[in-house]
Scaffold this motif. Structure first.
Motif, mmCIF file in Angstrom:
data_model
loop_
_atom_site.group_PDB
_atom_site.id
_atom_site.type_symbol
_atom_site.label_atom_id
_atom_site.label_comp_id
_atom_site.label_asym_id
_atom_site.label_seq_id
_atom_site.Cartn_x
_atom_site.Cartn_y
_atom_site.Cartn_z
ATOM 1 N N ARG A 111 0.823 -1.216 0.000
ATOM 2 C CA ARG A 111 0.000 0.000 0.000
ATOM 3 C C ARG A 111 0.850 1.255 0.000
ATOM 4 O O ARG A 111 0.556 2.230 -0.705
ATOM 5 C CB ARG A 111 -0.931 -0.028 1.214
ATOM 6 N N GLN A 112 1.918 1.267 0.794
ATOM 7 C CA GLN A 112 2.757 2.459 0.878
ATOM 8 C C GLN A 112 3.361 2.834 -0.468
ATOM 9 O O GLN A 112 3.643 4.010 -0.713
ATOM 10 C CB GLN A 112 3.856 2.246 1.917
ATOM 11 N N GLY A 113 3.528 1.868 -1.332
ATOM 12 C CA GLY A 113 4.069 2.156 -2.652
ATOM 13 C C GLY A 113 3.022 2.372 -3.723
ATOM 14 O O GLY A 113 3.378 2.664 -4.873
ATOM 15 N N HIS A 114 1.730 2.245 -3.371
ATOM 16 C CA HIS A 114 0.676 2.303 -4.389
ATOM 17 C C HIS A 114 -0.535 3.125 -3.929
ATOM 18 O O HIS A 114 -1.644 2.912 -4.425
ATOM 19 C CB HIS A 114 0.218 0.890 -4.754
ATOM 20 N N GLU A 115 -0.345 4.050 -3.013
ATOM 21 C CA GLU A 115 -1.488 4.795 -2.480
ATOM 22 C C GLU A 115 -2.245 5.543 -3.576
ATOM 23 O O GLU A 115 -3.487 5.572 -3.581
ATOM 24 C CB GLU A 115 -1.014 5.756 -1.390
ATOM 25 N N HIS A 116 -1.524 6.178 -4.490
ATOM 26 C CA HIS A 116 -2.190 6.939 -5.544
ATOM 27 C C HIS A 116 -3.061 6.025 -6.402
ATOM 28 O O HIS A 116 -4.222 6.358 -6.722
ATOM 29 C CB HIS A 116 -1.154 7.659 -6.419
ATOM 30 N N ALA A 117 -2.554 4.869 -6.788
ATOM 31 C CA ALA A 117 -3.317 3.938 -7.625
ATOM 32 C C ALA A 117 -4.557 3.415 -6.893
ATOM 33 O O ALA A 117 -5.625 3.268 -7.495
ATOM 34 C CB ALA A 117 -2.427 2.777 -8.055
ATOM 35 N N ILE A 118 -4.417 3.146 -5.596
ATOM 36 C CA ILE A 118 -5.559 2.661 -4.803
ATOM 37 C C ILE A 118 -6.659 3.702 -4.781
ATOM 38 O O ILE A 118 -7.834 3.406 -5.040
ATOM 39 C CB ILE A 118 -5.115 2.308 -3.366
ATOM 40 N N VAL A 119 -6.300 4.940 -4.463
ATOM 41 C CA VAL A 119 -7.306 6.000 -4.358
ATOM 42 C C VAL A 119 -7.906 6.313 -5.727
ATOM 43 O O VAL A 119 -9.117 6.546 -5.845
ATOM 44 C CB VAL A 119 -6.700 7.252 -3.710
ATOM 45 N N ALA A 120 -7.103 6.296 -6.766
ATOM 46 C CA ALA A 120 -7.627 6.560 -8.109
ATOM 47 C C ALA A 120 -8.658 5.501 -8.512
ATOM 48 O O ALA A 120 -9.716 5.830 -9.072
ATOM 49 C CB ALA A 120 -6.487 6.612 -9.115
ATOM 50 N N GLU A 121 -8.368 4.239 -8.235
ATOM 51 C CA GLU A 121 -9.330 3.186 -8.548
ATOM 52 C C GLU A 121 -10.600 3.353 -7.722
ATOM 53 O O GLU A 121 -11.719 3.162 -8.213
ATOM 54 C CB GLU A 121 -8.702 1.812 -8.291
ATOM 55 N N PHE A 122 -10.431 3.730 -6.460
ATOM 56 C CA PHE A 122 -11.572 3.971 -5.578
ATOM 57 C C PHE A 122 -12.423 5.109 -6.127
ATOM 58 O O PHE A 122 -13.668 5.017 -6.180
ATOM 59 C CB PHE A 122 -11.051 4.288 -4.177
ATOM 60 N N ASP A 157 -20.846 1.267 0.993
ATOM 61 C CA ASP A 157 -20.002 0.203 1.475
ATOM 62 C C ASP A 157 -19.012 -0.185 0.388
ATOM 63 O O ASP A 157 -18.700 -1.349 0.232
ATOM 64 C CB ASP A 157 -20.879 -0.978 1.885
ATOM 65 N N LYS A 158 -18.523 0.814 -0.359
ATOM 66 C CA LYS A 158 -17.556 0.493 -1.412
ATOM 67 C C LYS A 158 -16.132 0.385 -0.882
ATOM 68 O O LYS A 158 -15.275 -0.229 -1.534
ATOM 69 C CB LYS A 158 -17.633 1.524 -2.535
ATOM 70 N N PRO A 162 -14.791 -1.451 1.588
ATOM 71 C CA PRO A 162 -14.289 -2.826 1.726
ATOM 72 C C PRO A 162 -13.995 -3.507 0.389
ATOM 73 O O PRO A 162 -13.099 -4.360 0.317
ATOM 74 C CB PRO A 162 -15.422 -3.537 2.478
ATOM 75 N N ILE A 163 -14.739 -3.154 -0.659
ATOM 76 C CA ILE A 163 -14.489 -3.765 -1.960
ATOM 77 C C ILE A 163 -13.096 -3.400 -2.453
ATOM 78 O O ILE A 163 -12.325 -4.252 -2.911
ATOM 79 C CB ILE A 163 -15.572 -3.321 -2.969
ATOM 80 N N ILE A 164 -12.754 -2.116 -2.322
ATOM 81 C CA ILE A 164 -11.417 -1.670 -2.729
ATOM 82 C C ILE A 164 -10.353 -2.235 -1.788
ATOM 83 O O ILE A 164 -9.248 -2.599 -2.226
ATOM 84 C CB ILE A 164 -11.368 -0.135 -2.761
ATOM 85 N N ALA A 165 -10.664 -2.339 -0.497
ATOM 86 C CA ALA A 165 -9.705 -2.906 0.455
ATOM 87 C C ALA A 165 -9.390 -4.357 0.108
ATOM 88 O O ALA A 165 -8.229 -4.795 0.155
ATOM 89 C CB ALA A 165 -10.242 -2.795 1.880
ATOM 90 N N MET A 166 -10.413 -5.139 -0.248
ATOM 91 C CA MET A 166 -10.178 -6.530 -0.626
ATOM 92 C C MET A 166 -9.334 -6.619 -1.893
ATOM 93 O O MET A 166 -8.406 -7.440 -1.972
ATOM 94 C CB MET A 166 -11.521 -7.231 -0.855
ATOM 95 N N ALA A 167 -9.678 -5.795 -2.883
ATOM 96 C CA ALA A 167 -8.922 -5.821 -4.140
ATOM 97 C C ALA A 167 -7.458 -5.464 -3.904
ATOM 98 O O ALA A 167 -6.543 -6.119 -4.428
ATOM 99 C CB ALA A 167 -9.555 -4.860 -5.142
ATOM 100 N N SER A 168 -7.218 -4.440 -3.096
ATOM 101 C CA SER A 168 -5.840 -4.025 -2.810
ATOM 102 C C SER A 168 -5.109 -5.085 -2.002
ATOM 103 O O SER A 168 -3.908 -5.311 -2.206
ATOM 104 C CB SER A 168 -5.853 -2.692 -2.052
ATOM 105 N N ALA A 169 -5.819 -5.746 -1.104
ATOM 106 C CA ALA A 169 -5.197 -6.822 -0.334
ATOM 107 C C ALA A 169 -4.764 -7.965 -1.244
ATOM 108 O O ALA A 169 -3.686 -8.549 -1.061
ATOM 109 C CB ALA A 169 -6.164 -7.327 0.732
ATOM 110 N N LEU A 170 -5.587 -8.288 -2.222
ATOM 111 C CA LEU A 170 -5.200 -9.333 -3.173
ATOM 112 C C LEU A 170 -3.957 -8.926 -3.954
ATOM 113 O O LEU A 170 -3.061 -9.746 -4.199
ATOM 114 C CB LEU A 170 -6.364 -9.616 -4.126
#
Length: 505
Positions: A31-42, A161-162, A164-172
């Motif tokens: 996550r620390q290396g991909h925060e921008h990508a996570i938030v953009a997808e969210f 409740d979106k 958790p969906i992004i959290a699961m995807a990022s965890a994978l």
């Protein structure tokens, strides 16, 4: 800014704990290396309007989530039945799996007037602090830049409740990058009608029992404890909603010419509602509390060990007093409640006129605990209304009916209620979930019942599978209201929790 003493204790406890589990560490590093990508997808997912009644956009949401899952190698498809938004199903099969874990969330959101929002609900924005603390809209940092964990994302369904969906995807993503193997078969089910009462969830489950069975359903919905500690919840209240309409004159009358003579339905409604509760908030309806299933000794002990955040919450919400006769919030969540959702009669404020209204309506909800049937709860309310001298109808009365009885009330139910569910904390799977969550996030708070309602009854009744809730949202997320938001640290923590659950169970 005042810092909660519970937050201080939590941080101290975390400092003294061992390192997070390997999956949680991998999730944090990734996550620390991909925060921008996570938030953009969210942001892309949040930008799709998501009312259950908006059929085209419900499908757009479902199809977008399928793509999110397939990007992670999850075999996915839509589960469809007539008259319902599609549910999203995803599956990861694991060789020699020890068990099957089903992750549930919903992608639809509460309907509210967009004009009440500071920014449009489906135009996600990032703010540098909470809006009620003068938070300003800020641009997304450039790729590679770090995000302040106290920043907040504002959008409808950012927390409910979106997230958790992004959290699961990022965890994978994190688990795949770290080459961490899963131990169990994983199934995902993302519903599109939860905020509309999950009217068709039971039908979807019945039509797909083989796909949706498992050893446990993890319900990824709701807020964590107000102390910001990770919370595991073993039940949820049931719910029933209904409207009460009181009738006065056939049309509005001049309040000077007819006041003191023509009964005022708004006043009658106020008196009726006031008869239902005492000054401490205890419901006065006969038998309202009958049938409550007592808490077990384990559940009582968990409640006693949970932090009491009541004084902090009173300051946060500017409350000079609370209901409940001295009981704590966590104690009261294990009792049924009767709530007025809203009231309407004629007009108010600058639009008010000097009239006796023709009708007055109140929308109510009952939050139920295990042992009380939602249909019986409404029957008890109807009987109370009848005892106050009202003739009860379930449709708008004609003039003859209105003239035949001194007081007439229409009670209209939504027919979408369901019962409360509570899973034992002593089950082996319950202990396993607690252990994995604590390995990822440190000591967790265990609660018997969530204050909100989730359609666990259909899941447990049809599939005979226990349900356990693993919420990640911040408690002050404005859930079900305008300016809904998600604190970024809650999303980061949620990614670590989901990685732990995906790889550890």
């Amino acid at each position: 800014m005042r810092v909660s003493p519970w937050l201080i204790l939590f941080l101290l406890a975390q400092a003294g704990e061992g390192q997070p589990s390997q999956p949680a560490q991998a999730a944090r590093a990734w996550r620390q290396g991909h925060e921008h990508a996570i938030v953009a997808e969210f942001f892309n997912l949040l930008a799709i309007p998501n009312l259950a009644s908006d059929v085209p956009n419900a499908r757009r949401n479902a199809e977008a989530i399928v793509k999110i899952l397939e990007k992670r190698g999850v075999k996915s498809r839509l589960l469809e039945i007539p008259g319902a938004p599609p549910a999203v199903y995803g599956e990861i099969r694991t060789p020699n799996a020890r068990r099957t874990i089903v992750f549930y969330a919903h992608y639809d959101g509460q309907p509210l007037d967009p004009k009440e929002w500071a920014t449009p609900p489906w135009q996600p924005v990032l703010r540098d602090r909470p809006l009620d603390q003068d938070g300003k809209v800020i641009p997304l940092p450039e790729a590679g830049a770090r995000f302040d964990p106290e920043w907040r994302i504002y959008a409808r369904s950012a927390s409910d409740d979106k997230a958790p969906i992004i959290a699961m995807a990022s965890a994978l993503d994190a688990l795949n990058a770290a080459h961490i193997s899963l131990q169990s078969n994983i199934r995902f089910i993302f519903e599109g009608e939860e905020e509309a009462g999950s009217r068709h969830l039971g039908d979807i489950i019945l039509a797909n029992k083989e796909l949706l069975g498992g050893d446990v359903w993890l319900i990824c919905d709701g807020p964590a404890h107000q102390s910001r500690r990770q919370t595991i919840v073993f039940g949820a209240r049931g719910v029933e909603t209904f409207d009460i309409t009181i009738y006065g004159p056939a049309h509005e009358l001049h309040s000077g010419h007819y006041g003191n003579w023509a009964p005022n339905p708004a006043m009658l409604l106020a008196q009726l509602l006031a008869s239902m509760k005492d000054s401490d908030g205890r419901v006065l309806i006969d038998h309202f509390y009958d049938g409550i299933e007592p808490l077990s000794e384990t559940e009582k002990r968990a409640l006693a060990e949970a932090p009491n955040a009541d004084e902090d919450l009173k300051r946060e919400f500017a409350l000079g007093r609370t209901d409940g006769g001295g009981k704590t919030l966590l104690e009261l969540l294990n009792q049924p409640s009767l709530n007025i959702r809203g009231m309407s009669s004629a007009r108010g404020g600058a639009q008010a006129s000097n009239v006796i209204p023709a009708t007055a309506t109140a929308s109510l909800d009952i939050r139920l605990v295990k042992g009380i049937d939602h249909r019986e709860a409404v029957r008890r309310v109807i009987e109370h209304i009848r005892k106050q001298g009202y003739f009860i109808v379930d449709h708008d009365p004609d003039p003859e009916t209105r003239m035949s009885y001194p007081k007439v009330a229409k009670v209209a139910t939504r027919e979408s209620g369901y019962n409360a569910v509570r899973t034992s904390m002593d089950l082996p799977i319950s202990k396993a979930v607690i252990a994995v969550a604590e390995s990822a996030r440190g000591p967790v708070i265990r609660l018997p019942t969530m204050g909100g309602s989730v359609p666990l009854d259909a899941i447990e009744t049809i599939l005979k599978v226990p349900t356990i809730s693993t919420p990640i949202a911040n408690h002050d997320n404005n859930q079900h209201s305008y300016n809904e938001n998600l604190r970024l640290q809650n999303l980061w923590d949620g990614i670590e929790l989901m990685a732990g659950l995906l790889a550890g169970l």
